[in-house]
Scaffold this motif. Structure first.
Motif, PDB file in Angstrom:
ATOM      1  N   LYS A  23       0.856  -1.192   0.000  1.00 33.01           N
ATOM      2  CA  LYS A  23       0.000   0.000   0.000  1.00 33.01           C
ATOM      3  C   LYS A  23       0.884   1.231   0.000  1.00 33.01           C
ATOM      4  O   LYS A  23       2.034   1.185   0.430  1.00 33.01           O
ATOM      5  N   ILE A  24       0.319   2.342  -0.463  1.00 28.99           N
ATOM      6  CA  ILE A  24       1.078   3.595  -0.508  1.00 28.99           C
ATOM      7  C   ILE A  24       0.213   4.741  -0.003  1.00 28.99           C
ATOM      8  O   ILE A  24      -0.993   4.786  -0.250  1.00 28.99           O
ATOM      9  N   THR A  25       0.846   5.635   0.728  1.00 25.77           N
ATOM     10  CA  THR A  25       0.205   6.870   1.188  1.00 25.77           C
ATOM     11  C   THR A  25       1.105   8.019   0.765  1.00 25.77           C
ATOM     12  O   THR A  25       2.321   7.940   0.900  1.00 25.77           O
ATOM     13  N   ILE A  35      -2.383  17.741   0.205  1.00 23.89           N
ATOM     14  CA  ILE A  35      -3.194  16.623  -0.252  1.00 23.89           C
ATOM     15  C   ILE A  35      -2.660  15.382   0.445  1.00 23.89           C
ATOM     16  O   ILE A  35      -1.452  15.137   0.469  1.00 23.89           O
ATOM     17  N   VAL A  36      -3.565  14.607   1.014  1.00 30.91           N
ATOM     18  CA  VAL A  36      -3.225  13.295   1.565  1.00 30.91           C
ATOM     19  C   VAL A  36      -4.033  12.291   0.765  1.00 30.91           C
ATOM     20  O   VAL A  36      -5.262  12.399   0.681  1.00 30.91           O
ATOM     21  N   THR A  37      -3.357  11.329   0.161  1.00 37.97           N
ATOM     22  CA  THR A  37      -4.052  10.346  -0.661  1.00 37.97           C
ATOM     23  C   THR A  37      -3.314   9.021  -0.613  1.00 37.97           C
ATOM     24  O   THR A  37      -2.205   8.934  -0.099  1.00 37.97           O
ATOM     25  N   GLY A  38      -3.928   8.016  -1.148  1.00 39.26           N
ATOM     26  CA  GLY A  38      -3.310   6.699  -1.206  1.00 39.26           C
ATOM     27  C   GLY A  38      -4.355   5.609  -1.157  1.00 39.26           C
ATOM     28  O   GLY A  38      -5.553   5.873  -1.213  1.00 39.26           O
ATOM     29  N   ASN A  39      -3.877   4.377  -1.027  1.00 33.80           N
ATOM     30  CA  ASN A  39      -4.788   3.239  -0.983  1.00 33.80           C
ATOM     31  C   ASN A  39      -4.753   2.522   0.367  1.00 33.80           C
ATOM     32  O   ASN A  39      -5.094   1.349   0.458  1.00 33.80           O
ATOM     33  N   ASP A  40      -4.342   3.247   1.402  1.00 35.17           N
ATOM     34  CA  ASP A  40      -4.302   2.695   2.758  1.00 35.17           C
ATOM     35  C   ASP A  40      -5.119   3.604   3.682  1.00 35.17           C
ATOM     36  O   ASP A  40      -4.583   4.527   4.306  1.00 35.17           O
ATOM     37  N   PRO A  41      -6.447   3.369   3.770  1.00 39.44           N
ATOM     38  CA  PRO A  41      -7.308   4.258   4.553  1.00 39.44           C
ATOM     39  C   PRO A  41      -6.886   4.394   6.017  1.00 39.44           C
ATOM     40  O   PRO A  41      -6.990   5.485   6.585  1.00 39.44           O
ATOM     41  N   ASP A  42      -6.375   3.329   6.623  1.00 38.96           N
ATOM     42  CA  ASP A  42      -5.940   3.404   8.022  1.00 38.96           C
ATOM     43  C   ASP A  42      -4.750   4.340   8.177  1.00 38.96           C
ATOM     44  O   ASP A  42      -4.695   5.146   9.110  1.00 38.96           O
ATOM     45  N   GLN A  48      -3.612  11.992   9.135  1.00 39.34           N
ATOM     46  CA  GLN A  48      -4.452  13.167   9.345  1.00 39.34           C
ATOM     47  C   GLN A  48      -4.581  13.493  10.832  1.00 39.34           C
ATOM     48  O   GLN A  48      -4.520  14.664  11.221  1.00 39.34           O
ATOM     49  N   ARG A  49      -4.738  12.478  11.643  1.00 41.37           N
ATOM     50  CA  ARG A  49      -4.826  12.706  13.095  1.00 41.37           C
ATOM     51  C   ARG A  49      -3.526  13.285  13.640  1.00 41.37           C
ATOM     52  O   ARG A  49      -3.547  14.204  14.462  1.00 41.37           O
ATOM     53  N   HIS A  50      -2.405  12.741  13.202  1.00 40.42           N
ATOM     54  CA  HIS A  50      -1.115  13.254  13.673  1.00 40.42           C
ATOM     55  C   HIS A  50      -0.932  14.716  13.255  1.00 40.42           C
ATOM     56  O   HIS A  50      -0.551  15.558  14.072  1.00 40.42           O
ATOM     57  N   LEU A  51      -1.205  15.014  11.997  1.00 41.58           N
ATOM     58  CA  LEU A  51      -1.029  16.389  11.513  1.00 41.58           C
ATOM     59  C   LEU A  51      -1.954  17.351  12.255  1.00 41.58           C
ATOM     60  O   LEU A  51      -1.548  18.459  12.600  1.00 41.58           O
ATOM     61  N   ALA A  52      -3.195  16.912  12.523  1.00 38.29           N
ATOM     62  CA  ALA A  52      -4.144  17.768  13.244  1.00 38.29           C
ATOM     63  C   ALA A  52      -3.709  18.009  14.678  1.00 38.29           C
ATOM     64  O   ALA A  52      -4.007  19.053  15.256  1.00 38.29           O
ATOM     65  N   SER A  53      -2.967  17.070  15.264  1.00 38.16           N
ATOM     66  CA  SER A  53      -2.487  17.266  16.630  1.00 38.16           C
ATOM     67  C   SER A  53      -1.296  18.225  16.677  1.00 38.16           C
ATOM     68  O   SER A  53      -1.016  18.818  17.709  1.00 38.16           O
ATOM     69  N   GLU A  54      -0.613  18.375  15.559  1.00 40.76           N
ATOM     70  CA  GLU A  54       0.575  19.241  15.501  1.00 40.76           C
ATOM     71  C   GLU A  54       0.286  20.632  14.925  1.00 40.76           C
ATOM     72  O   GLU A  54       0.989  21.577  15.224  1.00 40.76           O
TER      73      GLU A  54
END
Length: 93
Positions: A23-25, A35-42, A48-54
């Motif tokens: 998989k790739i993100t 932009i955050v994209t890829g085929n690994d939803p987890d 996204q959670r990490h970036l939002a915390s920072e």
């Protein structure tokens, strides 16, 4: 990003990639847009959670505009257009 196993692209230093079990993100940043994209939803959700915390961020949604390019989705695929950019140029001139 390197701490989270992302690799910075040698061709575009604003692009970070993570490969994990086939998989790739991808994360690409330009000034205050990303932009955050890829085929690994987890992994996407974790990033996204990490970036939002920072950082102070808006809730991510479907990509509609990026760098003057309009992105539209339909059952036939994804379409890119610079219509809005061109109309804005006409307005300015």
């Amino acid at each position: 990003m390197k701490f989270f196993d992302y690799t910075q692209s040698n061709f575009d230093h604003t692009l970070f990639l993570k490969h994990n079990q086939g998989k790739i993100t991808a994360l690409i940043i330009y000034v205050d847009d990303m932009i955050v994209t890829g085929n690994d939803p987890d992994e996407i959700l974790s990033l996204q959670r990490h970036l939002a915390s920072e950082f102070d961020m808006n809730q991510p949604g479907d990509l509609k505009y990026f760098l003057g390019i309009e992105i539209a989705r339909s059952k036939h695929g994804i379409f890119l257009s610079q219509r809005k950019y061109v109309l804005d140029l006409f307005t300015e001139t």
